[in-house]
Scaffold this active site. Structure first.
Site, PDB file in Angstrom:
ATOM      1  N   GLY A  33      20.205   4.315  17.965  1.00 45.65           N
ATOM      2  CA  GLY A  33      20.879   3.764  16.796  1.00 45.65           C
ATOM      3  C   GLY A  33      22.384   3.791  16.959  1.00 45.65           C
ATOM      4  O   GLY A  33      22.903   4.034  18.044  1.00 45.65           O
ATOM      5  N   ASN A  34      23.090   3.522  15.864  1.00 46.84           N
ATOM      6  CA  ASN A  34      24.548   3.568  15.895  1.00 46.84           C
ATOM      7  C   ASN A  34      25.049   4.216  14.607  1.00 46.84           C
ATOM      8  O   ASN A  34      24.278   4.546  13.723  1.00 46.84           O
ATOM      9  CB  ASN A  34      25.135   2.164  16.094  1.00 46.84           C
ATOM     10  CG  ASN A  34      24.771   1.229  14.965  1.00 46.84           C
ATOM     11  OD1 ASN A  34      25.254   1.380  13.844  1.00 46.84           O
ATOM     12  ND2 ASN A  34      23.908   0.266  15.239  1.00 46.84           N
ATOM     13  N   ARG A  35      26.361   4.407  14.537  1.00 56.49           N
ATOM     14  CA  ARG A  35      26.924   5.220  13.460  1.00 56.49           C
ATOM     15  C   ARG A  35      27.317   4.444  12.211  1.00 56.49           C
ATOM     16  O   ARG A  35      27.990   4.982  11.337  1.00 56.49           O
ATOM     17  CB  ARG A  35      28.126   6.003  14.003  1.00 56.49           C
ATOM     18  CG  ARG A  35      27.720   7.044  15.045  1.00 56.49           C
ATOM     19  CD  ARG A  35      28.945   7.733  15.640  1.00 56.49           C
ATOM     20  NE  ARG A  35      29.851   8.201  14.619  1.00 56.49           N
ATOM     21  CZ  ARG A  35      31.180   8.229  14.733  1.00 56.49           C
ATOM     22  NH1 ARG A  35      31.754   7.785  15.842  1.00 56.49           N
ATOM     23  NH2 ARG A  35      31.918   8.676  13.758  1.00 56.49           N
ATOM     24  N   SER A  36      26.937   3.193  12.100  1.00 53.20           N
ATOM     25  CA  SER A  36      27.318   2.440  10.903  1.00 53.20           C
ATOM     26  C   SER A  36      26.720   3.077   9.637  1.00 53.20           C
ATOM     27  O   SER A  36      25.521   3.320   9.569  1.00 53.20           O
ATOM     28  CB  SER A  36      26.826   0.997  11.030  1.00 53.20           C
ATOM     29  OG  SER A  36      27.105   0.308   9.826  1.00 53.20           O
TER      30      SER A  36
END
Ligand code: CTP
Ligand code: CA
Length: 229
Positions: A33-36
């Site tokens: 995933g990513n940190r958004s």
């Protein structure tokens, strides 16, 4: 007490907003995933609804509390993977006058998803992951643009030099075929999960149209100002 009511200058406009970050499963219990946090996208959806628009918000894995209360005029759909976001976005865009693609979309996904949990015992000391490119949803949306539809992309860049950052954004705006690109500097401590933001907006042709700093809701209003006829 009297509530302060702002302009209803987006009345009758149908706006699709995507927010958050997609996740790509590796096995039933893990993902890439990513940190958004989803804050900027949610702020845009909320501001548009407050200004009278009919808003569909596609949320992918936003942080807890970001969408606690939301105004009338906002329809929320939850997705998780890039494939799910893509399907929902392509469908909802067909009836949208404006599309705001604020979600952070995973560029790659695992080539295969394990049926059961990946175990150390079978993997040993090194786990090789093979990732394959995801489709570019924004590019698909601009390729299928309806007459009169406005498509706004976001660019998350770690480039520190403002001139180089602008150049990266201009190139990306042209590559994506967007009407507007919101360029956002991100880093280990900036951009994600924060309450404030700094953006530069360029047109598809690379002209700088606006610069804004402030809370994510102030930035949301500045971006929406650009689509008021
Ligand atoms: N985007 C998308 N589908 C993807 C990747 C990105 O729709 N598979 C959208 C994002 O929602 C954003 C815009 O494209 O509105 C730019 O995303 P960004 O990650 O900045 O650009 P990329 O084209 O993915 O290039 P890179 O990450 O290599 O800089
Ligand atoms: Ca990307």
């Amino acid at each position: 007490a009297l509530a302060v009511v702002g302009p209803r200058d987006l009345t009758g406009r149908r706006i699709l907003v995507t927010a958050g970050g997609t996740r790509e499963p590796l096995d039933p219990v893990r993902f890439i995933g990513n940190r958004s946090s989803g804050r900027q996208g949610v702020a845009i959806a909320r501001a548009a609804a407050d200004r009278g628009a009919e808003v569909v918000l596609l949320v992918a894995n936003i942080d807890d509390g970001v969408l606690d209360a939301h105004p009338a005029g906002l329809t929320v759909r939850h997705v998780s993977t890039t494939a799910e976001l893509r399907e929902a976005a392509l469908q909802e865009a067909q009836s949208a006058d404006v599309v705001v693609m604020a979600a952070a979309v995973a560029d790659y996904r695992p080539e295969t998803v394990a049926e059961g949990k990946i175990k150390k015992e079978t993997q040993g000391d090194v786990l090789d992951l093979r990732l394959v490119r995801n489709p570019d949803i924004l590019k698909e949306l601009t390729s299928a643009r309806r007459d009169g539809q406005t498509i706004i992309g976001f660019a998350a860049e770690t480039e520190a030099d403002p001139d180089a950052l602008l150049e990266l954004g201009r190139a990306k705006a042209a590559r994506k075929g967007v009407d507007l690109l919101v360029i956002n500097r991100v880093g280990w401590t900036e951009g994600f999960g924060t309450e404030r933001n700094d953006v530069v907006v360029v047109t598809g042709g690379g002209d700088r149209v606006t610069e804004a700093s402030g809370s994510k809701s102030e930035i949301a209003d500045r971006i929406l100002d650009l689509i008021v006829p």
